[in-house]
Structures are given as structure tokens and as C-alpha cells.
Design a protein around this motif. Sequence first.
Motif, mmCIF file in Angstrom:
data_model
loop_
_atom_site.group_PDB
_atom_site.id
_atom_site.type_symbol
_atom_site.label_atom_id
_atom_site.label_comp_id
_atom_site.label_asym_id
_atom_site.label_seq_id
_atom_site.Cartn_x
_atom_site.Cartn_y
_atom_site.Cartn_z
ATOM 1 N N LYS A 32 50.384 11.173 11.867
ATOM 2 C CA LYS A 32 51.294 11.241 12.758
ATOM 3 C C LYS A 32 52.532 9.995 13.073
ATOM 4 C CE LYS A 32 47.453 13.758 14.733
ATOM 5 N NZ LYS A 32 46.333 13.367 15.832
ATOM 6 N N THR A 33 52.025 9.557 12.221
ATOM 7 C CA THR A 33 52.942 8.431 12.761
ATOM 8 C C THR A 33 54.673 8.842 12.878
ATOM 9 O OG1 THR A 33 51.828 7.419 12.268
ATOM 10 C CG2 THR A 33 52.991 5.998 13.207
ATOM 11 N N ALA A 34 54.311 9.386 11.506
ATOM 12 C CA ALA A 34 55.719 9.327 10.670
ATOM 13 C C ALA A 34 56.886 10.400 11.316
ATOM 14 C CB ALA A 34 55.233 10.285 9.141
ATOM 15 N N GLY A 35 55.883 11.246 12.493
ATOM 16 C CA GLY A 35 56.603 11.785 12.837
ATOM 17 C C GLY A 35 58.546 11.945 13.904
ATOM 18 N N TRP A 36 58.249 10.289 14.048
ATOM 19 C CA TRP A 36 59.939 9.728 15.057
ATOM 20 C C TRP A 36 59.953 9.330 14.045
ATOM 21 C CZ3 TRP A 36 59.694 7.339 20.460
ATOM 22 C CH2 TRP A 36 59.126 9.025 21.599
ATOM 23 N N LEU A 37 59.566 8.476 13.113
ATOM 24 C CA LEU A 37 60.122 6.964 11.931
ATOM 25 C C LEU A 37 60.834 8.186 10.546
ATOM 26 C CD1 LEU A 37 56.810 5.743 11.186
ATOM 27 C CD2 LEU A 37 59.180 4.552 12.376
#
Lengths: 204, 365
Positions: free
Chosen positions: A122-127
Motif C-alpha cells: 500500500k505504501t506505493a500509493g503516494w510514492l
Amino acid sequence: MAEQKPPAVPAKRVQPEAVEAWDHPRVVELKEKFAESVLSAVIYAGELTCTVDAGQLTDLCSHLKTSGFTYLVDLIGIHYPEAERPFTVAYLLHNMNTQDRIRLKVEVSESEAVPTVTGIWKTAGWLEREAYDLLGIQFDGHPDLRRILTWEGFNGHPLRKDFPLRGIDTGAAVYEDRYPDGGGPVMKEAPAPPAAKSPAKEGD
Amino acid sequence: MFDIQELELNMGPQHPATHGVLRLVLKIDGERIISVDPHIGYLHRGTEKLFENQSYQANIPHTDRMDYVAAATNNQAYVGAVEKLLGIEVPERAMFIRIILAELQRIASHIVWLGTHALDLGALTPFFYGFREREMILDLFEEYCGARLTLNCMRIGGLPCDVPEGWLDRVREFVELFPEKLQDYHNLLTENRIWKLRTVDVGVISPEEAIDWGLTGPPLRGSGVQWDVRRALPYEVYDRLDFEIPIGNNGDTYDRYLVRMEEMRQSNRILEQCLKLIPEGDIIAKGVKIIKPKPAEVYFSVEAPKGELGFSIVSDGSDKPYRVKVRPPCFVNLQAIETLCKGHLIADVVAVIGTLDIVLGEIDR
């Protein structure tokens, strides 16, 4: 701890060398499971970097996540304007149990999109949103790909190498004719100097 | 019959409780949060672009201004990344002094967190109590490098200068004084009924979700994952120091509060050990003048007070970096705010923002 004098600092420091890492167990495993996906593998300063094929990225990432790389540390976008595929996206993964790190890189051209990994971490959303905003890299399948650090309607991708450091005209300036860029005096022309007492050498 | 409607409420960029210029667009049903959409970028200064246009040494002051509350760890992360890129060995005395600066900075940053978090929830006293000790730390920094906030206190290969006469004794005075002051802060809040009612079971996140969202630092440790960059990927001389990593049980705001309070005590312990173990020696590695690394890329991270702060540096053979990407812990932590706030009341959003301990300078760069 015994206190001893620190060893003499070497006169010339040596930058580490990048070493080919085809026999690293992780690389061997990835090559076995996903044929032709790993295009290069290098170890530099203790870090393993594998360049992989963008098409198989999600399969590789799901496999790595199930084998313990549950933490996506960072997603880095890099622009190499002269390369055949100018945009590189590097994924830095971390295994919480063994404290191993691995870096996966994919290279895409301007018109290609990188498959999203938001379904995996889920981290990848903003990255990914940040890589899209600052570099213009499209992510295929991202639930909410919009600008994050610049504002909506900003025309340009700031971290590209052809974006000037001093910025561009974003169309946000108001009253440009009255107040030109960079500030300056409000009056249109300087006031006339006071009349001189004796013209002397000047003309009539 | 009445229809139930969602109300979109703007918790605007100018707000006393958002710890900076953060805009949250809340969708609420009565007072319950349905969704939170953070809008950031109000403090975006193009730091990563500026990094590409200046030499490696000239970039160090830029790093101070990212997380402006904890500048020493920002410096440490950047300088550590360049040292990893070039293979520079930092002398031991420099490493110990760097750790002293970093741990003093961790205590100072946690004091700001405690003061502002408590202030947002209505408790005014911890702010004043905490800042009294923070003044002592800032005075120590000012004596060392001339600046209180944007320290620029580390150089590639070591430190700019050795510590002034008697500085280490003054650090020792602080270290001896701090534990009872920390107990004062505990006495104000830890067993306080109002504090517990406001923070227990607010913003709960499970350990698996926390790792999936990429949380690091106290938000991760509050959920029970005992992971700290200083232990997992030790850098400098942390592998020689003895300290514990506090974790929480439930992953709520109260646990994160307890984790940070305990971290302050552990930082104090680290300072005590450093003061005993610090050797004599050089303060900077020799021969680091013009830095022109050959093309390579590295990633180096430190345990900043907010979480894992990392720098990825890509070099191309010139004296300026080709690309520097910062992994800001607050940016990644803030992403999880919707998960943490869902179903809570609007007043709990304020508690969650405080517990994530965000600094917009780092989020926006």
C-alpha cells in the motif's frame, strides 16, 4: 570496550567497485522462476541491484513479497534524457526478518506505463503519485494518480532534466503588465530631475 | 424521511492543529469520518532539484531544512549516504560525536512532539515543561555549531570541528538532569484520565498493515513491531551501544505516546554510554576535498526521530549528484492517515496527526 587508538586513516580512499552478481542466491532464484526477467544484476557497496523487465514487474514483486520482502522502502524515479528508455523506476525492498535489501529497476520510455505495485504494497500509493507528479511517469492501474506536491493544473514535470531550475511560467501570475516579474518600482518612469541652477557647459 | 448526506469539510492549510501547512479534506457523516484526503505540497521547495545543481558538500545545509525540527539526523543521513557512495571511513571520535548530536536531537524532537501533541489535545503544561529542557539542548548545539535549529553540523567524512572546551561536561550535566524531568512529563500525562480517554483506542493499526503502509519509527513500533534502523541495519557505532527498542501492544495513540517517551529515556542512556566511550582522535577523514564519484547509486538510511529517513544518491561522474531522492518518513507515515482515522470523530483526527508526528518540511521537501 577497550579504548584503543583508531587505525590510521588510509591516505587514499577507494570508491567501492560494482560487481556482477549473477551467482547471488536471490538472483539465481528469480531467474529460475521468471525466465528472462532479470536483465542485469550488480552489487555495489553491499547493495544488490537487479534491472528487470517492466512487463514481469508485478509477478516479481508479488513473489518477493511472499518470500518476505514485505516492506517497500522507497520508489525512486530517475530521468536519463539521452537513454533509449529515459525513465527508470527503482524499487527498494526490505525483508523484515532477514534485514536483506534488494533494489529492482525498470526502464520505460515516455509513452510506456509502469505497472503499479499498489496492489502489492500500500505504501506505493503516494510514492507512485510523486514519481508521476515530478517526472511524468505513468503508472498503469493506480487507483488515484494525481499530482501530489505540485498543484492540479500545473503544466510540467519539475524533476525532468529539461525543466529549468528557475521554474517556468505556470500561468499563475496576475497583473503582469503592472507588476512585472521580479518586482521593481511601481512607477512607470522616473520623476523628472529638479531643474539645474546653472546649465554651464550643457547646450542651451 | 431525511437523507443521510456526507459533508465535505476542509481542514485547511492554515490551521493551528495540523502542524504545518497541511490540508485535509474530510468527508464526514455527522461527526464520524468517512474519508480523509490529505493535500500536501504547500511547502514544496524543490529540494531534490536543488540537490542536482550544487556540489555534494553544498547540499548539506539543504538537508537541514527538510525536517527542520530534527536537523542533525537529516545531516547524518545525507552525509552517510555520500560516505557510503565513496567508501569513506569516518574516524571513531567523529562517529561518537555524531551519535551524541543525533541522540540530543532525538530528545529535542520528541520534546517538540510531546509539547505540540499535548497542546492540540488541550494539555498546555507539557509544552512549557519540555521546552525548558529543549533550551538546554539548543544551547549545546549553538555552542557546537553556531545554530540552534538548522544545524549543518556534519560534513562528508566527519564533522566541521571538534567540540569546544567543556562541551562534553555540559552534555553530561544534561544527561544527569534529564531523567527526573522526563518523570515530570510522565506525571502530567501518563496516568491522566483525560489523556487516556483521548488517546486509547484512537488510530489503531495492526502490525501487518503498518508494514504494508510502510510506516516506520514510533508508528510502527507502537503496533508491536520491534524494528529500528539502528538495530536492523546498524550504522556508525550503534552496534557497540546498549539500548532497548520500546514497542507498544495495541497500536493506538496512547501506545505511540509511551513508545516516544521511552525512546527519550533510551536516548539518554545512549548519550551516557557515548560520553564514557568516546576516544581521542581525528574529527574528519583525510583527503575529502573535491568529490567526484564515478557513476553509481546507493541508498543509506538512519533512524530519524520520525522514522526511517533515507537518501538515494545517483552519481554520474561529475561533482554534482545526478539524482538525490529523499525517503521522508513523515510522507510515508501520513499516507496511512485515512486508515487511522476512519470511523473516528473529527477531534480524533487532531490526535492522529499529532501521533504521527509530521513535519511538513519533510513531507513536501
